[in-house]
Write an enzyme that holds these catalytic residues in place. Structure first.
Site: not given
Ligand SMILES: [Zn+2]
Length: 261
Positions: A2-3, A102, A141
Site C-alpha cells: 500500500p502506497e 505477512r 542530489r
C-alpha cells in the site's frame, strides 16, 4: 505494498467508523505487530490523519500510528478476522483490526506522531510541495530518480507503482540523476506525481495482489496503469515495448522511447 493512495483510501473509509469512538482494549495477537506497548483503554479517537504511507489516529491523548507495510489491511468487524495481528476494541463492541498475511504491519502508540513519522520528507499533495520546492530538493542530489523518489525521507508516500507511473507520464527515464533534470522536466514530474496520486485516490487505490479498502473493495486504479507490471507489452503512447529492469532491487518499468536515458 500500500502506497499513499491506498492508505488515504483507508483513512477516508475508516474515519466515519472510528472518529468519536473510544477504544476499550488492545490485543497484539502477533506480538511484534505492537511496535510499542498498546495501552489505549479509555482513549477517544478524535481524528484520522495520514502522513506518507502511515495512518495516524489522533487520540484525546497521544497518537496511534499504523503502517501496513507489505500486505496489511484495516477492517472494522464484529470479531477479529483470520490473520488479524493487532486488534483494538471499540466502545461499540466492534473491533478495529490490522489484518496481515505477512505480518510486517506495525502499530505504535506515542505521545507525538513525529516520534514515528518525523523523518518523512514533504507530503506530495500538500500546498507547500510546490514545483519550486521540488526543484530545490532535486538540484543538489546526484542520486538516480527511481531510488530517490522511493526514499521516504526525500518525499513521503510514493512506492514502486506510483514512481514508475509518474516517471513514465513525465517522460523521464528512471535512471536519470536528480540534478540532470531541466526546470521544465521538474515541473512536468511535479505535476504528474500529483495528478496520478489524486487519480489513484479517486479510484480507491491500486490492487495488484492484496490491497482492499476496509469494506473489502479492491482499488480500481490498476486499469489506469500505463507501465507498472506491463513489461513486454506495447506503450500506450508510442507502441514501443515496455521494458522491465531491476533498479535498487525494485522491478522498474519504463518505455525506452518515451523515456530516453
Ligand atoms: Zn512509449
Amino acid at each position: 505494498m500500500p502506497e499513499l493512495p491506498e492508505v488515504e483510501t483507508c483513512r477516508r473509509a475508516l474515519a466515519p467508523l472510528l472518529v468519536g469512538r473510544t477504544l476499550t482494549a488492545a490485543e497484539a495477537i502477533w506480538p511484534r505487530a505492537a511496535a510499542t506497548p498498546l495501552e489505549v483503554a479509555g482513549r477517544r479517537i478524535v481524528r484520522l490523519d495520514r502522513r506518507g504511507k502511515f495512518l495516524l489516529l489522533r487520540l484525546d491523548r497521544g497518537w496511534l500510528v499504523v503502517h501496513l507495510r507489505m500486505t496489511g489491511r484495516l477492517v472494522v468487524a464484529r470479531e477479529p478476522p483470520a490473520r488479524t495481528t493487532a486488534a483494538f476494541r471499540l466502545d461499540s463492541g466492534d473491533w478495529f483490526c490490522l489484518v496481515d498475511m505477512r505480518k510486517f504491519g506495525r502499530a505504535w502508540q506515542v505521545a507525538r506522531a513525529s516520534e514515528v513519522v518525523g523523518h518523512l520528507g514533504p507530503e506530495p499533495l500538500s500546498r507547500t510541495f510546490t514545483a519550486a520546492r521540488f526543484e530545490a530538493m532535486l538540484a543538489p542530489r546526484r542520486a538516480r530518480l527511481k531510488p530517490l523518489l522511493l526514499n521516504q525521507r526525500f518525499l513521503a508516500g510514493l512506492g514502486n507503482i506510483y514512481v514508475d507511473e509518474s516517471l513514465h507520464a513525465a517522460r523521464i527515464h528512471p535512471l536519470r540523476t536528480a540534478d540532470s533534470l531541466s526546470a521544465g522536466e521538474v515541473r512536468r514530474l511535479h505535476r504528474r506525481v500529483r495528478t496520478i496520486l489524486r487519480a489513484a485516490i479517486t479510484a480507491g487505490g491500486t490492487t495488484i495482489q492484496n490491497f482492499a479498502g476496509p469494506d473489502g473493495t479492491p482499488g480500481r486504479f490498476r486499469s489506469q496503469l500505463r507501465v507498472f507490471r506491463r513489461g513486454g507489452e506495447p506503450c500506450y503512447h508510442c507502441g514501443t515495448t515496455i521494458e522491465r529492469s531491476v533498479v535498487a532491487q525494485r522491478g522498474t518499468h519504463f518505455c525506452p522511447r518515451c523515456q530516453p536515458l
